[in-house]
Motif scaffolding. Structure first.
Motif, short mmCIF file in Angstrom:
data_model
loop_
_atom_site.label_atom_id
_atom_site.label_comp_id
_atom_site.label_asym_id
_atom_site.label_seq_id
_atom_site.Cartn_x
_atom_site.Cartn_y
_atom_site.Cartn_z
N GLU A 73 32.43 2.47 -43.18
CA GLU A 73 32.77 3.50 -42.20
C GLU A 73 31.55 4.21 -41.62
O GLU A 73 31.58 4.66 -40.47
CB GLU A 73 33.71 4.51 -42.89
CG GLU A 73 34.27 5.61 -42.02
CD GLU A 73 35.35 5.16 -41.03
OE1 GLU A 73 36.03 4.15 -41.30
OE2 GLU A 73 35.48 5.82 -39.98
N THR A 74 30.45 4.32 -42.39
CA THR A 74 29.28 5.05 -41.87
C THR A 74 28.68 4.37 -40.64
O THR A 74 27.95 5.01 -39.89
CB THR A 74 28.18 5.20 -42.96
OG1 THR A 74 27.98 3.92 -43.55
CG2 THR A 74 28.56 6.20 -44.03
N GLY A 105 38.55 -2.72 -38.79
CA GLY A 105 38.75 -1.64 -37.84
C GLY A 105 37.46 -0.92 -37.47
O GLY A 105 37.31 -0.43 -36.35
N VAL A 106 36.52 -0.87 -38.41
CA VAL A 106 35.24 -0.21 -38.12
C VAL A 106 34.53 -0.93 -36.99
O VAL A 106 34.13 -0.34 -35.99
CB VAL A 106 34.35 -0.16 -39.40
CG1 VAL A 106 32.92 0.16 -39.06
CG2 VAL A 106 34.91 0.87 -40.38
N VAL A 107 34.41 -2.25 -37.15
CA VAL A 107 33.75 -3.06 -36.12
C VAL A 107 34.53 -3.01 -34.80
O VAL A 107 33.93 -2.87 -33.73
CB VAL A 107 33.60 -4.52 -36.63
CG1 VAL A 107 33.32 -5.47 -35.48
CG2 VAL A 107 32.50 -4.59 -37.67
N GLY A 108 35.84 -3.11 -34.88
CA GLY A 108 36.65 -3.10 -33.67
C GLY A 108 36.49 -1.81 -32.88
O GLY A 108 36.30 -1.82 -31.66
N ASP A 109 36.55 -0.67 -33.58
CA ASP A 109 36.40 0.63 -32.91
C ASP A 109 35.01 0.78 -32.30
O ASP A 109 34.85 1.28 -31.19
CB ASP A 109 36.64 1.77 -33.91
CG ASP A 109 38.11 1.98 -34.23
OD1 ASP A 109 38.93 1.12 -33.86
OD2 ASP A 109 38.45 3.02 -34.83
N LEU A 110 34.00 0.35 -33.07
CA LEU A 110 32.60 0.48 -32.64
C LEU A 110 32.31 -0.47 -31.47
O LEU A 110 31.78 -0.05 -30.42
CB LEU A 110 31.70 0.16 -33.84
CG LEU A 110 30.20 0.10 -33.63
CD1 LEU A 110 29.65 1.47 -33.24
CD2 LEU A 110 29.49 -0.39 -34.91
N ALA A 111 32.66 -1.74 -31.63
CA ALA A 111 32.39 -2.74 -30.59
C ALA A 111 33.16 -2.41 -29.32
O ALA A 111 32.64 -2.56 -28.20
CB ALA A 111 32.76 -4.13 -31.09
N GLY A 112 34.37 -1.92 -29.48
CA GLY A 112 35.19 -1.56 -28.31
C GLY A 112 34.54 -0.43 -27.53
O GLY A 112 34.53 -0.43 -26.30
N PHE A 113 34.01 0.54 -28.26
CA PHE A 113 33.36 1.66 -27.57
C PHE A 113 32.08 1.21 -26.88
O PHE A 113 31.77 1.66 -25.77
CB PHE A 113 33.09 2.80 -28.56
CG PHE A 113 32.58 4.04 -27.89
CD1 PHE A 113 33.33 4.68 -26.91
CD2 PHE A 113 31.35 4.58 -28.24
CE1 PHE A 113 32.86 5.83 -26.28
CE2 PHE A 113 30.87 5.72 -27.61
CZ PHE A 113 31.63 6.35 -26.63
N VAL A 145 33.87 6.31 -32.24
CA VAL A 145 33.07 6.51 -33.45
C VAL A 145 33.27 7.93 -33.99
O VAL A 145 33.90 8.77 -33.34
CB VAL A 145 31.56 6.24 -33.18
CG1 VAL A 145 31.33 4.78 -32.80
CG2 VAL A 145 31.00 7.17 -32.11
N ASN A 146 32.70 8.16 -35.16
CA ASN A 146 32.81 9.47 -35.81
C ASN A 146 31.61 10.35 -35.46
O ASN A 146 30.56 9.86 -35.06
CB ASN A 146 32.85 9.28 -37.33
CG ASN A 146 33.95 8.31 -37.76
OD1 ASN A 146 35.02 8.30 -37.16
ND2 ASN A 146 33.68 7.52 -38.77
N GLY A 150 33.50 15.28 -37.68
CA GLY A 150 34.84 14.74 -37.93
C GLY A 150 35.01 13.31 -37.46
O GLY A 150 34.17 12.79 -36.72
N LYS A 151 36.13 12.72 -37.90
CA LYS A 151 36.39 11.31 -37.58
C LYS A 151 36.90 11.13 -36.16
O LYS A 151 37.65 11.96 -35.64
CB LYS A 151 37.44 10.77 -38.56
CG LYS A 151 36.80 10.04 -39.74
CD LYS A 151 37.86 9.37 -40.62
CE LYS A 151 38.64 8.30 -39.90
NZ LYS A 151 38.19 6.93 -40.17
N ASN A 152 36.50 10.04 -35.54
CA ASN A 152 37.03 9.62 -34.23
C ASN A 152 36.93 10.70 -33.16
O ASN A 152 37.80 10.81 -32.31
CB ASN A 152 38.50 9.18 -34.36
CG ASN A 152 38.65 7.99 -35.29
OD1 ASN A 152 37.79 7.10 -35.32
ND2 ASN A 152 39.72 7.96 -36.06
N LEU A 153 35.88 11.50 -33.20
CA LEU A 153 35.77 12.59 -32.22
C LEU A 153 35.18 12.12 -30.90
O LEU A 153 35.24 12.83 -29.90
CB LEU A 153 34.93 13.75 -32.80
CG LEU A 153 35.60 14.54 -33.92
CD1 LEU A 153 34.73 15.70 -34.39
CD2 LEU A 153 36.97 15.07 -33.49
N VAL A 154 34.60 10.92 -30.86
CA VAL A 154 34.05 10.38 -29.62
C VAL A 154 34.72 9.04 -29.36
O VAL A 154 34.83 8.23 -30.28
CB VAL A 154 32.53 10.13 -29.76
CG1 VAL A 154 31.96 9.51 -28.50
CG2 VAL A 154 31.81 11.42 -30.10
N GLY A 155 35.15 8.80 -28.13
CA GLY A 155 35.76 7.49 -27.90
C GLY A 155 36.31 7.32 -26.51
O GLY A 155 36.15 8.18 -25.65
#
Ligand SMILES: NC(=O)c1ccc[n+]([C@@H]2O[C@H](COP(=O)([O-])OP(=O)(O)OC[C@H]3O[C@@H](n4cnc5c(N)ncnc54)[C@H](O)[C@@H]3O)[C@@H](O)[C@H]2O)c1
Ligand SMILES: [Zn+2]
Length: 368
Positions: A73-74, A105-113, A145-146, A150-155
């Motif tokens: 997650e980091t 999900g970590v990679v998906g959220d990061l790569a998507g952004f 990303v986080n 907090g979590k998921n604050l940017v996206g």
């Protein structure tokens, strides 16, 4: 292979579900993508699968290059976004390039952004390799990303062009991660599909022959909800938060260290099941069926005694899903297979539901 179409007008796409699809990526993407292609992955997943995807892409004349981040997650951080964007710029990837997110999900959220931000948006393909990513995070277009705050604050909301789900990748997924993914499957069944619930209640394993149908049903449920409420402005998407109000509070109260997301959601669903029994008319037998389904999938039902109940309660106050009037809005079940969002619940019952999580569930065949 099964296909779930996600109908979002100009942003529509297919989710392809089957076994052995990693070795068909070339065929599946042929004529649909342009190079260069950045494969974004984490170290563990890249070691296992990246070479096969790269080989496939070269067979159809696309030039892939690999960008990896540490697993965990980091890596969902602004720092990794900066690193990945710089690498893309250094490789001079044009607007016509593509990002493939290969991983959980970590990679998906990061790569998507990264795909959403690089040159204001390049094509994005999701290749989820964890059960959670297959049934939840790879579909629906939420990327981000986080922050330390907090979590998921940017996206950004940014839909992929296609999602390729190869169920065979789950064979190497750690069992605890697989179990955590089944929590979301139980959630889909509980809120929308009694037959799916009954199936997952028997326990799900990576090599089950009907896993394609199970994942297809989950993806279809998520797709229909996302089609109704793509940008989470109308309320329908809130239904996906069954078990997540208390679940998120547990994650927060334990600094995201004690439980995987799915494990916290399992605890949250146990609490929400009893809240539903007390306030929404869910038959008590069905609340017990939810507990049994969680147990059958090796998910936790009981909070560790050292966890502070007041920390959970105060974390509830900070949940993103707190409505404007300051009241927590809950997803409750009228019956198995039918959830309703936007329900208000009494604070006393919330306290009672949290208290219940410290009490083990007794089955005829022993203690769980
Ligand atoms: N975008 C959304 O709508 C959405 C929805 C739910 C969750 N999420 C996000 O998803 C993230 C969690 O995703 P996750 O549970 O997949 O965690 P993850 O991506 O960290 O993956 C879990 C672990 O499993 C490993 N792994 C993944 N696939 C593997 C495989 N096939 N074989 C062996 N190891 C493998 C990873 O390296 C990692 O160590 C969170 O950041 C959460 O916020 C996003
Ligand atoms: Zn979840």
């Amino acid at each position: 292979m099964k296909t779930v179409h996600v109908d979002l007008g100009p942003r529509s796409y297919d989710v392809l579900i089957g076994r052995g699809l990693l070795d068909k990526v070339g065929e599946l993407l042929k004529g649909k993508m342009k190079g260069p292609i950045a494969i974004i992955s984490d170290n563990s997943v890249a070691t296992l699968f990246a070479q096969r995807v790269e080989h496939q892409l070269t067979t159809i004349g696309l030039q892939p290059f690999r960008l990896t981040v540490p697993a965990g997650e980091t890596s969902k951080s602004i720092e990794q976004v900066t690193y990945l964007l710089s690498q893309m710029a250094e490789k001079k990837v044009p607007r016509t390039g593509t990002v493939i997110g290969l991983g959980g999900g970590v990679v998906g959220d990061l790569a998507g952004f990264v795909a959403a931000s690089y040159l204001r948006g390049v094509a994005f393909v999701q290749v989820p390799t964890s059960l959670l990513a297959m049934v939840d995070s790879s579909v629906g277009g939420k990327t981000g990303v986080n922050l330390p705050e907090g979590k998921n604050l940017v996206g950004a909301f940014y839909q992929p062009k296609v999602v390729i789900v190869d169920l065979d990748t789950l064979k190497t997924l750690p069992v605890r991660e697989f179990a955590a993914g089944t929590a979301e499957v139980i959630k889909y069944g509980a809120i929308k599909d009694k037959a799916l619930f009954d199936r997952v209640a028997k326990g799900v394993k990576p090599d089950d022959s009907d896993l394609d149908e199970i994942v297809e049903k989950c993806v279809a449920i998520k797709a229909r909800i996302v089609e109704e409420d793509e940008f989470e402005t109308k309320g329908q998407r809130a239904l996906l938060n069954f078990g997540h109000t208390i679940g998120h509070a547990i994650e927060k109260a334990t600094q995201y260290k004690t439980y995987l997301h799915g494990e916290a959601i399992a605890l949250g669903m146990r609490a929400a099941a009893w809240l539903s029994a007390w306030q929404a008319g869910l038959p008590e037998t069905e609340a017990r069926q939810i507990e049994a389904a969680l147990a059958a999938n090796h998910l936790p039902l009981t909070l560790k005694a050292a966890i502070d109940r007041d920390a959970i309660l105060s974390a509830l106050g900070n949940d993103k899903k707190v409505a404007a009037d300051g009241q927590n809005r809950w997803v409750l079940l009228d019956k198995l297979g039918k959830g309703t969002s936007g329900r208000e619940v009494h604070l006393d019952d919330v306290k009672k539901a949290i208290e219940l999580l410290y009490i083990p569930v007794f089955y005829e065949n022993g203690v769980k």
